[in-house]
Design a protein around this motif. Structure first.
Motif, PDB file in Angstrom:
ATOM      1  N   PHE A   1       0.895  -1.040   0.130  1.00 14.01           N
ATOM      2  CA  PHE A   1       0.191   0.047  -0.014  1.00 14.01           C
ATOM      3  C   PHE A   1       0.953   1.224  -0.085  1.00 14.01           C
ATOM      4  CE2 PHE A   1      -2.422   3.252   1.883  1.00 14.01           C
ATOM      5  CZ  PHE A   1      -3.711   3.249   1.165  1.00 14.01           C
ATOM      6  N   ASP A   2       1.933   1.339   0.754  1.00 19.40           N
ATOM      7  CA  ASP A   2       2.755   2.567   1.163  1.00 19.40           C
ATOM      8  C   ASP A   2       4.087   2.477   0.016  1.00 19.40           C
ATOM      9  OD1 ASP A   2       1.126   3.719   2.924  1.00 19.40           O
ATOM     10  OD2 ASP A   2       2.027   2.133   4.423  1.00 19.40           O
ATOM     11  N   ASN A   3       4.045   1.951  -1.172  1.00 22.79           N
ATOM     12  CA  ASN A   3       5.115   1.938  -1.795  1.00 22.79           C
ATOM     13  C   ASN A   3       4.665   2.033  -3.270  1.00 22.79           C
ATOM     14  OD1 ASN A   3       4.744  -0.848  -2.468  1.00 22.79           O
ATOM     15  ND2 ASN A   3       7.276  -0.853  -2.808  1.00 22.79           N
ATOM     16  N   ASN A   4       5.564   2.139  -4.183  1.00 28.26           N
ATOM     17  CA  ASN A   4       5.308   2.363  -5.661  1.00 28.26           C
ATOM     18  C   ASN A   4       5.757   0.953  -6.335  1.00 28.26           C
ATOM     19  OD1 ASN A   4       8.135   2.945  -5.909  1.00 28.26           O
ATOM     20  ND2 ASN A   4       7.788   5.000  -5.674  1.00 28.26           N
ATOM     21  N   PHE A   5       6.510   1.320  -7.496  1.00 28.44           N
ATOM     22  CA  PHE A   5       7.136  -0.023  -8.197  1.00 28.44           C
ATOM     23  C   PHE A   5       8.449  -0.474  -7.740  1.00 28.44           C
ATOM     24  CE2 PHE A   5       3.719   1.563 -11.040  1.00 28.44           C
ATOM     25  CZ  PHE A   5       3.035   0.535 -11.464  1.00 28.44           C
ATOM     26  N   TRP A   6       9.073   0.282  -6.868  1.00 27.96           N
ATOM     27  CA  TRP A   6      10.592   0.191  -6.562  1.00 27.96           C
ATOM     28  C   TRP A   6      10.338  -0.179  -5.116  1.00 27.96           C
ATOM     29  CZ3 TRP A   6       8.511   4.350  -9.084  1.00 27.96           C
ATOM     30  CH2 TRP A   6       8.628   4.234 -10.648  1.00 27.96           C
ATOM     31  N   GLY A   7      11.241  -1.125  -4.667  1.00 29.30           N
ATOM     32  CA  GLY A   7      11.465  -1.475  -3.135  1.00 29.30           C
ATOM     33  C   GLY A   7      10.658  -1.894  -2.415  1.00 29.30           C
ATOM     34  N   GLN A   8      10.634  -2.163  -1.091  1.00 25.01           N
ATOM     35  CA  GLN A   8       9.671  -2.966  -0.415  1.00 25.01           C
ATOM     36  C   GLN A   8       9.748  -2.194   0.933  1.00 25.01           C
ATOM     37  OE1 GLN A   8      10.021  -7.453  -0.333  1.00 25.01           O
ATOM     38  NE2 GLN A   8       9.586  -7.473   1.699  1.00 25.01           N
ATOM     39  N   PRO A   9       8.635  -1.921   1.439  1.00 25.81           N
ATOM     40  CA  PRO A   9       8.555  -1.236   2.859  1.00 25.81           C
ATOM     41  C   PRO A   9       8.972  -2.377   4.067  1.00 25.81           C
ATOM     42  CG  PRO A   9       6.382  -0.972   1.490  1.00 25.81           C
ATOM     43  CD  PRO A   9       7.464  -2.026   0.806  1.00 25.81           C
ATOM     44  N   LYS A  10       9.860  -1.936   4.826  1.00 23.24           N
ATOM     45  CA  LYS A  10      10.098  -2.696   5.596  1.00 23.24           C
ATOM     46  C   LYS A  10       9.240  -2.816   6.966  1.00 23.24           C
ATOM     47  CE  LYS A  10      13.885  -3.101   9.365  1.00 23.24           C
ATOM     48  NZ  LYS A  10      14.992  -2.446   9.968  1.00 23.24           N
ATOM     49  N   GLY A  11       8.980  -4.452   6.877  1.00 20.38           N
ATOM     50  CA  GLY A  11       8.027  -4.864   7.936  1.00 20.38           C
ATOM     51  C   GLY A  11       6.592  -4.905   7.405  1.00 20.38           C
ATOM     52  N   ALA A  12       6.364  -4.461   6.436  1.00 20.72           N
ATOM     53  CA  ALA A  12       4.999  -4.257   5.656  1.00 20.72           C
ATOM     54  C   ALA A  12       4.625  -5.576   5.125  1.00 20.72           C
ATOM     55  CB  ALA A  12       4.949  -3.174   4.498  1.00 20.72           C
ATOM     56  N   ARG A  13       3.282  -6.026   5.029  1.00 23.05           N
ATOM     57  CA  ARG A  13       2.779  -7.028   4.624  1.00 23.05           C
ATOM     58  C   ARG A  13       2.252  -6.956   3.097  1.00 23.05           C
ATOM     59  NH1 ARG A  13      -2.169 -10.381   7.455  1.00 23.05           N
ATOM     60  NH2 ARG A  13      -3.221  -8.680   6.516  1.00 23.05           N
ATOM     61  N   ALA A  14       2.502  -7.703   2.032  1.00 21.49           N
ATOM     62  CA  ALA A  14       2.076  -7.457   1.043  1.00 21.49           C
ATOM     63  C   ALA A  14       0.460  -7.766   0.840  1.00 21.49           C
ATOM     64  CB  ALA A  14       2.732  -8.480  -0.063  1.00 21.49           C
ATOM     65  N   GLY A  15      -0.200  -7.306  -0.143  1.00 17.75           N
ATOM     66  CA  GLY A  15      -1.360  -7.091  -0.327  1.00 17.75           C
ATOM     67  C   GLY A  15      -1.831  -8.447  -1.087  1.00 17.75           C
ATOM     68  N   THR A  16      -3.215  -8.786  -0.887  1.00 20.83           N
ATOM     69  CA  THR A  16      -3.766 -10.134  -1.229  1.00 20.83           C
ATOM     70  C   THR A  16      -4.148  -9.604  -2.842  1.00 20.83           C
ATOM     71  OG1 THR A  16      -4.458 -10.785   0.823  1.00 20.83           O
ATOM     72  CG2 THR A  16      -5.352 -11.783  -1.263  1.00 20.83           C
ATOM     73  N   GLU A  17      -3.882 -10.355  -3.798  1.00 20.49           N
ATOM     74  CA  GLU A  17      -4.192 -10.022  -5.087  1.00 20.49           C
ATOM     75  C   GLU A  17      -5.581 -10.624  -5.562  1.00 20.49           C
ATOM     76  OE1 GLU A  17      -1.649 -10.026  -9.392  1.00 20.49           O
ATOM     77  OE2 GLU A  17      -2.106 -12.096  -8.606  1.00 20.49           O
ATOM     78  N   ILE A  18      -6.267  -9.893  -5.909  1.00 21.42           N
ATOM     79  CA  ILE A  18      -7.506 -10.229  -6.547  1.00 21.42           C
ATOM     80  C   ILE A  18      -7.665  -9.784  -7.812  1.00 21.42           C
ATOM     81  CG2 ILE A  18     -10.128  -9.923  -6.198  1.00 21.42           C
ATOM     82  CD1 ILE A  18      -9.519  -8.609  -3.503  1.00 21.42           C
ATOM     83  N   ARG A  19      -7.867 -10.972  -8.937  1.00 21.82           N
ATOM     84  CA  ARG A  19      -7.738 -10.576 -10.219  1.00 21.82           C
ATOM     85  C   ARG A  19      -9.166 -10.155 -10.762  1.00 21.82           C
ATOM     86  NH1 ARG A  19      -2.945 -12.310 -12.884  1.00 21.82           N
ATOM     87  NH2 ARG A  19      -4.062 -11.263 -14.714  1.00 21.82           N
ATOM     88  N   LEU A  20      -9.198  -9.213 -11.340  1.00 22.95           N
ATOM     89  CA  LEU A  20     -10.583  -8.629 -12.140  1.00 22.95           C
ATOM     90  C   LEU A  20     -10.352  -8.882 -13.631  1.00 22.95           C
ATOM     91  CD1 LEU A  20     -10.495  -5.215 -10.334  1.00 22.95           C
ATOM     92  CD2 LEU A  20     -11.644  -7.570  -9.602  1.00 22.95           C
ATOM     93  N   ASP A  21      -9.251  -8.488 -14.384  1.00 22.01           N
ATOM     94  CA  ASP A  21      -9.002  -8.729 -15.804  1.00 22.01           C
ATOM     95  C   ASP A  21     -10.250  -8.017 -16.677  1.00 22.01           C
ATOM     96  OD1 ASP A  21      -6.548 -10.135 -15.596  1.00 22.01           O
ATOM     97  OD2 ASP A  21      -7.621 -12.084 -15.018  1.00 22.01           O
TER      98      ASP A  21
END
Length: 357
Positions: free
Chosen positions: A29-49
């Motif tokens: 949620f808190d980053n863009n296409f570069w890097g990985q926020p320390k301690g953050a949990r990745a979002g759950t991908e919900i495919r829409l297409d």
């Protein structure tokens, strides 16, 4: 029955859980296409297409990501290769010649208008009928006409491969974040797309003294305006306001107050056609992570913004239609008349809502 993935529930959409391998595709949620926020949990991908046509382009909304703080949505805008080639030919751009530093600020503005991989828009989500406003985002581009570098970023190619999109097209990929309003149960989700206004360069003019005037027409509605100079004065700002231990900044500028008749909406501004003098380095750098000095220096209350000197509206009760514009900054007073440029803020009335879930 609602399907549940992690702490989030939704109806009728297949979920793709994100793995823990650091090389896997992850969206936060808190980053863009570069890097990985320390301690953050990745979002759950919900495919829409979901796919639709808007603003002259074909769009794909491949997925939305349910995060602790809100939703992150991916937007993929497809661009025809011929449009990219025509743009590159017009501006003489190639993998070997991808620098725009040698062109003027007005040319940069026109380049952005011509660039088919550049389109600014405002997205808004409706989750279960409740509005979710976008707070931040970023974008990357994929240009199949060059191997890498100009308008071609590795992050864009990685996203397109993840979503299985056709790499024979050009693509602009946007990632926008929408904080939760009140609930995280996804039953219905709709997207409203609205195109942002564009800054369009207009005619140039010079003024020598108060009382001088210049007439021009609006490029869209044809309204004829007359600019009349009220005051024209060379001024300076204190080096203490803009200086530093490392850089010596220019402090001389020309201020012009003027009126426009008839009184316009907030869609007309005046800018100096010239670029300001670059700051001079007076001390060696000691920290390699310190950013470089910027050409755009703020003159408090008058000059500001990412694009240099700008126009402000003076709150003069005696003359409500009074505006002030300041020139670029220089080390010495400018002896010649300033060449100004009219700019128009053109709003395209493009707005449409699409049902996603």
């Amino acid at each position: 029955m609602d399907k549940v993935v992690g702490d989030f529930s939704y109806e009728g959409v297949a979920a793709i859980p994100i793995g823990e391998d650091t090389r896997e595709w992850k969206v936060y949620f808190d980053n863009n296409f570069w890097g990985q926020p320390k301690g953050a949990r990745a979002g759950t991908e919900i495919r829409l297409d979901r796919e639709f046509d808007w603003a002259g382009y074909h769009w794909v909304i491949p997925a939305v990501y349910a995060c602790e703080k809100g939703l992150v949505m991916e937007f993929c805008r497809r661009v025809e290769v011929e449009d990219i080639r025509d743009f590159m030919k017009k501006w003489n751009l190639s993998a070997e010649n991808d620098s725009c530093t040698h062109i003027s600020q007005e040319q940069r503005m026109q380049l952005d208008l011509d660039n088919p991989l550049c389109l600014h828009f405002n997205p808004r989500l409706e989750l279960n009928g409740e509005t979710m406003q976008m707070t931040h985002g970023s974008g990357v581009c994929f240009n199949p006409c060059v191997p890498e570098g100009l308008l071609h970023e590795p992050e864009a190619e990685r996203a397109l491969k993840h979503y299985g999109l056709d790499l024979s097209y050009g693509w602009a990929v946007y990632r926008y974040a929408f904080p939760w309003a009140n609930e995280t149960e996804i039953k219905t989700l709709s997207l409203t797309m609205e195109q942002q206004s564009r800054r369009v360069p207009g005619p140039h003019f010079k003024t020598h003294a108060p009382g001088d005037s210049f007439s021009f027409s609006h490029p869209v509605n044809g309204t004829k305006y007359t600019l009349t100079v009220q005051e024209l004065e060379q001024q300076t700002i204190s080096q203490k306001r803009v200086g530093s231990d490392r850089w010596f900044y220019p402090t001389h500028f020309t201020a012009m107050s003027y009126t426009l008749s008839p009184k316009p909406n907030d869609d007309i501004s005046i800018r100096d056609c010239a670029d300001g003098d670059k700051p001079l380095e007076i001390a060696p750098i000691t920290n390699h992570f310190v950013p470089e000095a910027q050409n755009d220096i703020v003159c408090v209350g008058i000059i500001g913004g990412a694009h240099g000197p700008t126009t402000i509206l003076c709150g003069d009760s005696k003359q409500e239609n009074l505006h002030v514009v300041c020139s670029a900054l220089h080390f010495e007073p400018v002896s010649n008349d300033i060449e100004w440029r009219v700019e128009f803020n053109i709003l395209q009335p493009l707005k449409k809502t699409f049902l996603l879930i």
